[in-house]
Design a protein around this motif. Structure first.
Motif, mmCIF file in Angstrom:
data_model
loop_
_atom_site.group_PDB
_atom_site.id
_atom_site.type_symbol
_atom_site.label_atom_id
_atom_site.label_comp_id
_atom_site.label_asym_id
_atom_site.label_seq_id
_atom_site.Cartn_x
_atom_site.Cartn_y
_atom_site.Cartn_z
ATOM 1 N N SER A 125 0.819 -1.218 0.000
ATOM 2 C CA SER A 125 0.000 0.000 0.000
ATOM 3 C C SER A 125 0.849 1.262 0.000
ATOM 4 O O SER A 125 0.292 2.366 0.059
ATOM 5 N N GLN B 55 9.947 -6.243 -2.749
ATOM 6 C CA GLN B 55 8.748 -6.785 -2.091
ATOM 7 C C GLN B 55 7.983 -7.708 -3.026
ATOM 8 O O GLN B 55 7.529 -8.792 -2.641
ATOM 9 N N SER C 268 -5.400 0.682 2.908
ATOM 10 C CA SER C 268 -5.253 -0.685 3.413
ATOM 11 C C SER C 268 -6.244 -1.581 2.688
ATOM 12 O O SER C 268 -7.456 -1.390 2.821
ATOM 13 N N LYS C 269 -5.709 -2.514 1.913
ATOM 14 C CA LYS C 269 -6.604 -3.423 1.186
ATOM 15 C C LYS C 269 -7.454 -4.212 2.169
ATOM 16 O O LYS C 269 -8.664 -4.289 2.037
ATOM 17 N N SER C 270 -6.796 -4.792 3.169
ATOM 18 C CA SER C 270 -7.523 -5.637 4.116
ATOM 19 C C SER C 270 -8.378 -4.804 5.063
ATOM 20 O O SER C 270 -9.379 -5.272 5.590
ATOM 21 N N GLU D 25 7.781 -11.452 -1.535
ATOM 22 C CA GLU D 25 6.489 -11.928 -1.008
ATOM 23 C C GLU D 25 5.814 -12.901 -1.958
ATOM 24 O O GLU D 25 5.035 -13.750 -1.525
ATOM 25 N N THR E 94 -4.935 -3.851 8.930
ATOM 26 C CA THR E 94 -3.517 -3.816 9.299
ATOM 27 C C THR E 94 -3.312 -2.869 10.498
ATOM 28 O O THR E 94 -3.695 -1.689 10.443
HETATM 29 O O1 PA5 Z 1 1.571 -7.192 -0.592
HETATM 30 C C1 PA5 Z 1 0.920 -7.389 0.418
HETATM 31 O O2 PA5 Z 1 -0.107 -8.066 0.414
HETATM 32 C C2 PA5 Z 1 1.349 -6.779 1.738
HETATM 33 O O3 PA5 Z 1 2.602 -6.193 1.673
HETATM 34 C C3 PA5 Z 1 0.336 -5.718 2.136
HETATM 35 O O4 PA5 Z 1 0.300 -4.720 1.154
HETATM 36 C C4 PA5 Z 1 0.672 -5.098 3.485
HETATM 37 O O5 PA5 Z 1 0.763 -6.101 4.456
HETATM 38 C C5 PA5 Z 1 -0.403 -4.097 3.896
HETATM 39 O O6 PA5 Z 1 -1.650 -4.699 3.856
HETATM 40 P P1 PA5 Z 1 -2.971 -3.860 3.753
HETATM 41 O O7 PA5 Z 1 -2.954 -3.102 2.479
HETATM 42 O O8 PA5 Z 1 -4.067 -4.881 3.789
HETATM 43 O O9 PA5 Z 1 -3.010 -2.955 4.945
#
Ligand code: PA5
Length: 463
Positions: free
Chosen positions: A86, A286, A142-144, A290, A147
């Motif tokens: 994000s 990243q 924040s997607k989720s 990831e 966080t």
């Molecule tokens: O790539 C990812 O999924 C993570 O790095 C998320 O972006 C990070 O954990 C932040 O999550 P969120 O955007 O849900 O707050």
């Protein structure tokens, strides 16, 4: 508008030798697998891999630009509160496309752009000390929507705004980007009436820079998001071809896999010979880590897969890391980011004609010296049998940077097929988030908290 060029000459066996370089036969042998990988990824384009189509979402792009136009001149500072996927894309594009001194110098009516992707109390506390919140637009991303770091930032800045502006007025200073329906941030949007944008289904955090996650703050800062999206769309078209050697994403993914699986190089160094592109290496780190760093393969067997991304900056790291890169373990391969044409030409004045160690620089330019150092580094790596590829940017502009984003996202998706891992989940990240909830005393995590606290014998030395 030029195209990015992926030059992999110096990764091949005829240049760095068969022990460390890829033979044409090894590369071509991966042709069938690459074709299957491409078909598997493209087949998911309209299903769960919707990030592939982000460059074409023109209605969303117009919505973002409309918000930026409505916000123009209203805020001195745009402040992103978000972390990981994000934040990293916005940080990279701000560095690539804005003046390095944007936040310091004259900006006309454009706001400063800050991305607070950490919760170090000295970072956030100092921001509160330095800036009047009434001059800021806070874009909480924040997607989720769950966080802890981002939620904490939201609570802190919301309180600062309410104290400064009052309950009613503060709403104008917050904009939330989150899932359409899931997560507590969406519920907060409903309650407070904040401006909001959607992180679409099928767009994971690290693949989200071309949705409102990246587009909103970049548009607010006056950057050319349409140029970035056009570059991404052009690269997307290039990366649809089944002609293996003509598809840069297929070639890059195949090289990444071969370098680790066949040439025993678990380290992937992105070596940016451009200050402006340097943070694209952080974004890519990243994306790669990831996506491919996984304990299990897609059948659930332990594989402990994944390359380790490393970021380096030329020429700076020639005076820091280069010794290791040329003489240390043969466990790395290199991706050089190179820019054909800089925006500036900086001549070096002639002086001290009698001192040869100085005078040879006179009447040349920093551009020539920078290029010589970059090419010299590649020559040194090649002489030491260290394989490298070079991604040539015609210049650093929105179109070129957009191409790079889409290229690397597709390449990493293809890597997921070669490594046989799910490139789109992040169970290791989730595990850390859940442990933090437990340690913060969140309801429902009591057993996990007790387990963590009971299993932590301490070793330390006092010095
Ligand atoms: O790539 C990812 O999924 C993570 O790095 C998320 O972006 C990070 O954990 C932040 O999550 P969120 O955007 O849900 O707050």
């Amino acid at each position: 508008m030029g195209s990015l060029v992926l030059d992999y000459t110096h990764a091949m066996s005829d240049v760095v030798g068969p022990r460390h370089g890829i033979t044409p036969a090894e590369l071509d042998a991966l042709g069938a697998d690459s074709k299957a990988a491409l078909a598997a990824v493209q087949a998911r384009r309209t299903k769960d891999l919707r990030w592939l189509d982000l460059p074409y979402q023109s209605a969303v792009h117009e919505q973002v630009l409309d918000f930026a136009a409505r916000s123009a001149g209203r805020f001195e500072n745009v402040v992103v509160c978000g972390i990981g996927g994000s934040a990293l894309g916005t940080i990279a594009l701000q560095q690539a496309l804005n003046s390095p001194y944007h936040n310091l110098g004259a900006r006309g009516s454009l706001p400063r752009l800050f991305v607070l992707d950490n919760i170090d109390p000295d970072l956030i506390g100092e921001f509160l000390d330095q800036f009047d919140p009434s001059t800021c637009l806070f874009n909480v991303i924040s997607k989720s929507g769950t966080t802890a770091e981002t939620t904490a930032q939201f609570l802190i800045f919301q309180r600062a705004l309410v104290e400064r502006l009052g309950r009613e007025q503060h709403v104008e200073h917050l904009c939330i980007t989150t899932d359409e329906s899931k997560g507590v941030m969406r519920e907060i949007v409903r309650r407070e009436g904040y401006e909001s944008f959607i992180v679409p289904e099928g767009v994971g955090g690290r693949f989200s820079v071309l949705c409102p996650v990246g587009l909103v703050p970049l548009a607010l800062a006056g950057l050319d998001i349409k140029g970035v999206l056009k570059g991404a769309a052009d690269m997307d078209e290039r990366c649809r071809t089944e002609d293996f050697r003509a598809n840069p994403a297929q070639v890059y993914a195949a090289l990444q896999w071969l370098m680790q699986a066949k040439k025993h190089k678990p380290m992937s160094v992105t070596f940016s010979y451009s200050q402006r592109l340097a943070l694209l290496a952080d974004w890519y780190a990243q994306l790669l880590a990831e996506s491919i760093g996984k304990r299990t393969n897609r059948r659930g067997a332990d594989v402990f897969a994944g390359p380790t991304p490393i970021r380096a900056l030329g020429v700076t790291d020639q005076h820091s890391q280069m010794q290791l890169y040329t003489e240390g373990p043969q466990d790395k391969w290199f991706t050089l980011l190179s820019v054909d044409k800089s925006d500036h030409v900086v001549p070096i004045p002639a002086a001290y004609a009698d001192l040869e160690a100085v005078s040879y620089l006179g009447h040349r330019s920093l551009n020539e010296l920078f290029a010589a150092e970059r090419d010299g580094a590649r020559v040194a790596l090649t002489a030491a049998q260290r394989p490298s590829v070079t991604v040539h940017f015609p210049k650093v502009d929105p179109h070129a940077v957009g191409q790079y984003l889409q290229l690397m996202e597709i390449a990493v998706a293809l890597c997921g097929e070669h490594y046989d891992v799910d490139a789109f989940d992040q169970p290791g990240v989730e595990a850390g988030k859940l442990a933090a909830y437990a340690l913060m005393g969140r309801a429902g995590f009591e057993a996990r908290k007790a387990q963590i606290e009971s299993s932590a014998p301490r070793s330390s030395c006092t010095v």
